[in-house]
Design an enzyme around this catalytic site. Sequence first.
Site, PDB file in Angstrom:
ATOM      1  N   HIS A  33       0.827  -1.204   0.000  1.00 49.68           N
ATOM      2  CA  HIS A  33       0.000   0.000   0.000  1.00 49.68           C
ATOM      3  C   HIS A  33       0.865   1.259   0.000  1.00 49.68           C
ATOM      4  O   HIS A  33       1.523   1.555   1.005  1.00 49.68           O
ATOM      5  CB  HIS A  33      -0.889  -0.028   1.249  1.00 49.68           C
ATOM      6  CG  HIS A  33      -1.815   1.119   1.383  1.00 49.68           C
ATOM      7  ND1 HIS A  33      -1.668   2.090   2.341  1.00 49.68           N
ATOM      8  CD2 HIS A  33      -2.908   1.469   0.660  1.00 49.68           C
ATOM      9  CE1 HIS A  33      -2.641   2.972   2.236  1.00 49.68           C
ATOM     10  NE2 HIS A  33      -3.413   2.624   1.215  1.00 49.68           N
ATOM     11  N   GLU A  60       1.285  -0.527  -5.073  1.00 49.48           N
ATOM     12  CA  GLU A  60       0.124   0.341  -5.274  1.00 49.48           C
ATOM     13  C   GLU A  60       0.513   1.803  -5.434  1.00 49.48           C
ATOM     14  O   GLU A  60       0.986   2.422  -4.490  1.00 49.48           O
ATOM     15  CB  GLU A  60      -0.829   0.241  -4.077  1.00 49.48           C
ATOM     16  CG  GLU A  60      -2.183   0.878  -4.388  1.00 49.48           C
ATOM     17  CD  GLU A  60      -2.713   1.799  -3.295  1.00 49.48           C
ATOM     18  OE1 GLU A  60      -1.991   2.109  -2.339  1.00 49.48           O
ATOM     19  OE2 GLU A  60      -3.871   2.234  -3.434  1.00 49.48           O
ATOM     20  N   ASP A  62      -1.167   5.476  -5.971  1.00 51.28           N
ATOM     21  CA  ASP A  62      -2.336   6.347  -6.134  1.00 51.28           C
ATOM     22  C   ASP A  62      -1.949   7.399  -7.180  1.00 51.28           C
ATOM     23  O   ASP A  62      -0.818   7.894  -7.185  1.00 51.28           O
ATOM     24  CB  ASP A  62      -2.667   7.037  -4.808  1.00 51.28           C
ATOM     25  CG  ASP A  62      -3.164   6.061  -3.749  1.00 51.28           C
ATOM     26  OD1 ASP A  62      -3.821   5.074  -4.110  1.00 51.28           O
ATOM     27  OD2 ASP A  62      -2.883   6.294  -2.564  1.00 51.28           O
ATOM     28  N   HIS A  75      -1.157  10.462  -3.039  1.00 51.97           N
ATOM     29  CA  HIS A  75      -2.449  10.039  -2.489  1.00 51.97           C
ATOM     30  C   HIS A  75      -3.515  11.106  -2.666  1.00 51.97           C
ATOM     31  O   HIS A  75      -4.688  10.803  -2.850  1.00 51.97           O
ATOM     32  CB  HIS A  75      -2.293   9.707  -1.001  1.00 51.97           C
ATOM     33  CG  HIS A  75      -3.556   9.227  -0.357  1.00 51.97           C
ATOM     34  ND1 HIS A  75      -4.375  10.047   0.382  1.00 51.97           N
ATOM     35  CD2 HIS A  75      -4.145   8.009  -0.348  1.00 51.97           C
ATOM     36  CE1 HIS A  75      -5.410   9.349   0.823  1.00 51.97           C
ATOM     37  NE2 HIS A  75      -5.294   8.110   0.393  1.00 51.97           N
TER      38      HIS A  75
HETATM   39  O1  G3P Z   1      -6.594   1.671  -2.368  1.00 56.26           O
HETATM   40  C1  G3P Z   1      -6.845   0.956  -1.212  1.00 56.26           C
HETATM   41  C2  G3P Z   1      -6.699   1.956  -0.189  1.00 56.26           C
HETATM   42  O2  G3P Z   1      -5.495   2.550  -0.505  1.00 56.26           O
HETATM   43  C3  G3P Z   1      -7.767   2.988  -0.227  1.00 56.26           C
HETATM   44  O3  G3P Z   1      -7.475   3.961   0.615  1.00 56.26           O
HETATM   45  O4  G3P Z   1      -7.034   6.272   0.991  1.00 56.26           O
HETATM   46  O5  G3P Z   1      -5.196   4.674   1.245  1.00 56.26           O
HETATM   47  O6  G3P Z   1      -6.021   5.263  -1.006  1.00 56.26           O
HETATM   48  P1  G3P Z   1      -6.366   5.085   0.428  1.00 56.26           P
HETATM   49 CA    CA Z   2      -4.986   3.766  -2.521  1.00 63.39          CA
END
Ligand code: G3P
Ligand code: CA
Length: 339
Positions: A33, A60, A62, A75
Amino acid sequence: MHLTRRAFAASTAALAASPAMAKTTPKPIVIAHRGASGERPEHTLMGYRLAIDQGADFIEPDLVVTKDGHLVVRHENEIAGTTDVATRPEFAARRATKLIDGEEVEGWFVEDFTLAELKTLGARERLPELRPGSAAFDGREAVPTFQEVIDLAKAQSRRAGRTIGVYPEMKHPTFLASVGLPIEARLARMLRINDLDAADAAVFVQCFEPGPLATFKTLSKARRVQLVGAGSPAMVSAEGLKSIAAYADGLGPDWSMVLPTVDGALGPPSALVNDAHAAGLLVHPWTVRAENRFLPPKLRRGTSPAEHGDAEAVFRALYAAGVDGVFSDFPGLAVAARG
Ligand code: G3P
Ligand code: CA
């Protein structure tokens, strides 16, 4: 060497799993993450590298969009919390207040910077009090582009001899469209030019907003995951799951929706994994973090919110509940608990 889509495509049953296959798949995927973001500033190449070294299957990023249309990895579109922009006098006049997704936000925004300008900033730890070890790496790296993350995943796949997937999230798609920088087609194009526009590519595209995810389905064959927060019970009703299955391959719920806390401890799993599987959806809950602050009271150890509690218990319970993958800021712990 150019890595073809076939070579980059999922090489294990877990990575390519359909819901039906997931029932026989021994290993849920571990999704790093924002990288190994418990140990390095989030969304940095060094954080992604560490996550891969720790055994993550997917990394991951964003995604948001620069003024000149590049996909970059943050993010939020507001970047004061994760870069040194607030300390840079040359950008002081860019400070602004905007309405983002119904909320007034003050700061510096990616869509007001060209990629070249953004690249002069240093990435920073978001939670320095909680994660001082990670904050020690502040300023070492710039904000990566999505292309750099794909390139890293491909290079690390070759180095490690296993497929490292990418799991991009479209952030603020409605807002970005409103300022003339729609994200869906940009992301579809990036996947296409990287030979990742395929249902068997090691890619999942995620979003909290259903509309942009449904739009993305018309632009790319890459698999899609609908994110759901704990405050959206209607989306995980039988009807809601059926409607999600019309445009998505998976569900990304807050992990507490799979494992509710009961009397300060982990309670029995909800019906969500079974219900989602019945609707034909994979289930990838987010986001398991090791610090006490993010754990149910009875899993905490010591008194400091920064100390690590029993995150292993959360991973084990999620795996036992039948999830097909898990997001974590500590992918090494997720891999260890998977066994
Ligand atoms: O994408 C899964 C999780 O990351 C969603 O929450 O706010 O950390 O992007 P966030
Ligand atoms: Ca995310």
